[in-house]
Design an enzyme around this catalytic site. Structure first.
Site, PDB file in Angstrom:
ATOM      1  N   ARG A  12      -8.100  11.327  -9.991  1.00 27.28           N
ATOM      2  CA  ARG A  12      -8.034  10.017 -10.646  1.00 27.28           C
ATOM      3  C   ARG A  12      -7.387   9.014  -9.686  1.00 27.28           C
ATOM      4  NH1 ARG A  12      -4.632   6.050 -11.723  1.00 27.28           N
ATOM      5  NH2 ARG A  12      -3.002   7.579 -12.156  1.00 27.28           N
ATOM      6  N   ASP A  13      -6.094   9.095  -9.505  1.00 28.64           N
ATOM      7  CA  ASP A  13      -5.385   8.122  -8.663  1.00 28.64           C
ATOM      8  C   ASP A  13      -5.905   8.186  -7.226  1.00 28.64           C
ATOM      9  OD1 ASP A  13      -3.619   6.143  -8.066  1.00 28.64           O
ATOM     10  OD2 ASP A  13      -1.797   7.292  -8.420  1.00 28.64           O
ATOM     11  N   HIS A 203       6.225  10.194 -10.488  1.00 25.31           N
ATOM     12  CA  HIS A 203       4.974   9.920  -9.777  1.00 25.31           C
ATOM     13  C   HIS A 203       5.308   9.056  -8.563  1.00 25.31           C
ATOM     14  CE1 HIS A 203       0.552   8.572  -9.897  1.00 25.31           C
ATOM     15  NE2 HIS A 203       1.098   7.589  -9.193  1.00 25.31           N
ATOM     16  N   HIS A 205       4.383   7.584  -4.575  1.00 21.27           N
ATOM     17  CA  HIS A 205       3.439   7.315  -3.486  1.00 21.27           C
ATOM     18  C   HIS A 205       4.201   7.449  -2.175  1.00 21.27           C
ATOM     19  CE1 HIS A 205      -0.285   5.774  -5.502  1.00 21.27           C
ATOM     20  NE2 HIS A 205       0.529   5.950  -6.524  1.00 21.27           N
ATOM     21  N   CYS A 236      -3.693   2.171  -5.533  1.00 21.33           N
ATOM     22  CA  CYS A 236      -3.980   1.500  -6.804  1.00 21.33           C
ATOM     23  C   CYS A 236      -4.776   0.252  -6.486  1.00 21.33           C
ATOM     24  CB  CYS A 236      -2.679   1.148  -7.525  1.00 21.33           C
ATOM     25  SG  CYS A 236      -2.954   0.136  -8.987  1.00 21.33           S
ATOM     26  N   ASN A 245      -0.789   8.789  -2.844  1.00 22.06           N
ATOM     27  CA  ASN A 245       0.266   9.554  -3.515  1.00 22.06           C
ATOM     28  C   ASN A 245       0.883  10.517  -2.521  1.00 22.06           C
ATOM     29  OD1 ASN A 245      -2.118   9.329  -5.778  1.00 22.06           O
ATOM     30  ND2 ASN A 245      -0.098   9.193  -6.687  1.00 22.06           N
TER      31      ASN A 245
END
Lengths: 303, 303
Positions: A12-13, A203, A205, A236, A245
């Site tokens: 996803r990310d 979470h 990065h 993002c 990430n």
């Protein structure tokens, strides 16, 4: 043995900010590889507008194809409509995003933070009835690219309001990779101590190379759940300056070397990392991977 | 404001493992750039055999050329002969290396650890008479490429023996970049608490991306002195698998963002990092540098 739990958000990310769009089939292969490597939870897609985020188109299709492992999949949703789509595709774990800064919330989901909160409250009621697990993610929890440093009090207050809504799993996200280990400890310690019956996920990065340092600081503050992205993919589309990430491989290597179990097979995970690199035509970002290549070159096995 | 003190070991540890040999003039330029950027101490060279480590040839010439800033320079020595050469070139700060594992000590300086200890004891007496500051560096303090994991007790015992010799500045070096933040805390906490009047420096390599996490863990354990290498240059010619030191830029960025002063101008330091990259024809390894490039591309200033 102490344990931590990884959620790989690469599909996803990781994919949503890549120039190369992957087919649903390729995304299935990645998710499957991650599950096979022992990753306990995989964020497989997002129920967002395919116009806004083309990389996430077909997330429902992907979920339906993976119906037999859906307890190990997670889906990101931006709003109530996203929740319905996720539930209809059989999702058992969903993450609703809310930003600690109003400007970022507007850019991300085109509504005020307060409106997101109202929607999350309603989604939570529905999720309870549907037996769907809802996690709320507080984005830009340390710094917003538009509003600057996020006050600790703002995150604490948002967490308290989510708690009031009945949320018991909160993701604290350093969306743009601007946190430092001291700031992580300063925020996560009061959260973990203050909301002792809430599960917190962090979470991070790796924009400024502090991904692992931040994860260690969070672990020291009592956090046991971490998002990471295979191969360090990520970013993002609406947060300028964000890069990948923290790489799942790097997190797994660090925790396993610390004697903290992840339940993940690092060798297998690295193979998936290479696959992700091949699919996206991007070099894999994790340092564990580079170290492995060096060892293999020298004819050594991994220790 | 809290402070940490960096020693840039790029002109020594960084250059000694590069394929490209730099001229004394180029090395002078690097050292000068680092001092101008505000780096408090620079490891400018090593008094080792030019046959074994050609990159360090002319370290005496370099020291003599920098006589007016010699209080801010440091020189590595492998033995008593190295000490004499360093002193004769006017060195005020020297580091004597001793390995926590006997095999590594043999590979590094062709004598047993115990013999190195005897020499260091003699050097310390001489240094006191000469008014030269002697630091002892315990190499492979967490893991040896030949003997495996280094027991904490072995390092504690070596530190105690160095203390008995009168040494009050000890460098704990993760020579091959195999430490993890938990292991760093487990070792540095008893050292800092046990030898409260000793200054400890930590020296990390970023082989497995844990350089910053390890530095944070050491800082949490009370360490205020760190080695790092501009541009992340580095390695060890006798330790297979070792890659660059943690980048000075990354350490400075992390500490400054944590509100801990380094006294170093990050922008200026990055310019020196680029110079190091140009000289060695190696891409600069620090992540801070990549992040800066990204910001400049987007027309942003550094925050």
């Amino acid at each position: 043995m102490d344990q931590v739990f990884l959620c790989d958000v690469g599909p996803r990310d990781g994919l949503q900010n890549q120039a190369t769009l992957l087919s649903v089939q390729q995304r299935l292969q990645l998710v499957d590889g991650l599950l096979q490597a022992g990753v306990p939870l995989v964020e497989a897609g997002a129920m967002v507008s395919p116009k806004a985020v083309p990389a996430m188109a077909g997330s429902d299709e992907l979920l339906l194809a993976l119906a037999d492992v859906k307890s190990r999949l997670q889906v990101l949703i931006p709003n109530a409509r996203g929740y319905q789509l996720a539930r209809d595709a059989g999702a058992e774990n969903v993450v609703a995003v809310i930003c600690a800064s109003n400007t970022m919330n507007q850019k991300n989901v085109r509504m005020d933070t307060l409106d997101s909160l109202t929607q999350i409250s309603q989604i939570q009621q529905q999720a309870l009835a549907d037996k769907v697990r809802l996690q709320a993610c507080i984005a830009v929890a340390w710094e917003c690219p538009f509003e600057g440093r996020t006050p600790i009090a703002a995150v604490m207050s948002l967490a308290a309001q989510l708690y009031e809504c009945g949320i018991r799993h909160i993701n604290i996200a350093d969306t743009i990779g601007a946190a430092n280990p001291k700031a992580v400890k300063d925020l996560m310690q009061p959260l973990v101590r203050g909301f002792y019956d809430v599960t917190f996920t962090c979470h991070f990065h790796d924009t400024r190379a502090m991904g692992l340092a931040n994860a260690f600081a969070a672990y020291e503050a009592g956090v046991k759940h971490f998002d990471a992205s295979v191969g360090g993919l990520g970013g993002c589309p609406f947060a300028p300056g964000a890069t990948g990430n923290v790489a799942s491989e790097d997190l797994v290597m660090m925790f396993e070397q610390m004697g903290v179990s992840t339940g993940i097979d690092l060798e297998q995970l690295m193979v998936v990392g290479q696959l992700a690199g091949d699919f996206t035509e991007q070099p894999t970002g994790g340092r564990a991977h580079k170290w492995r290549m060096l060892q293999l070159e020298k004819g050594r096995t991994l220790c």
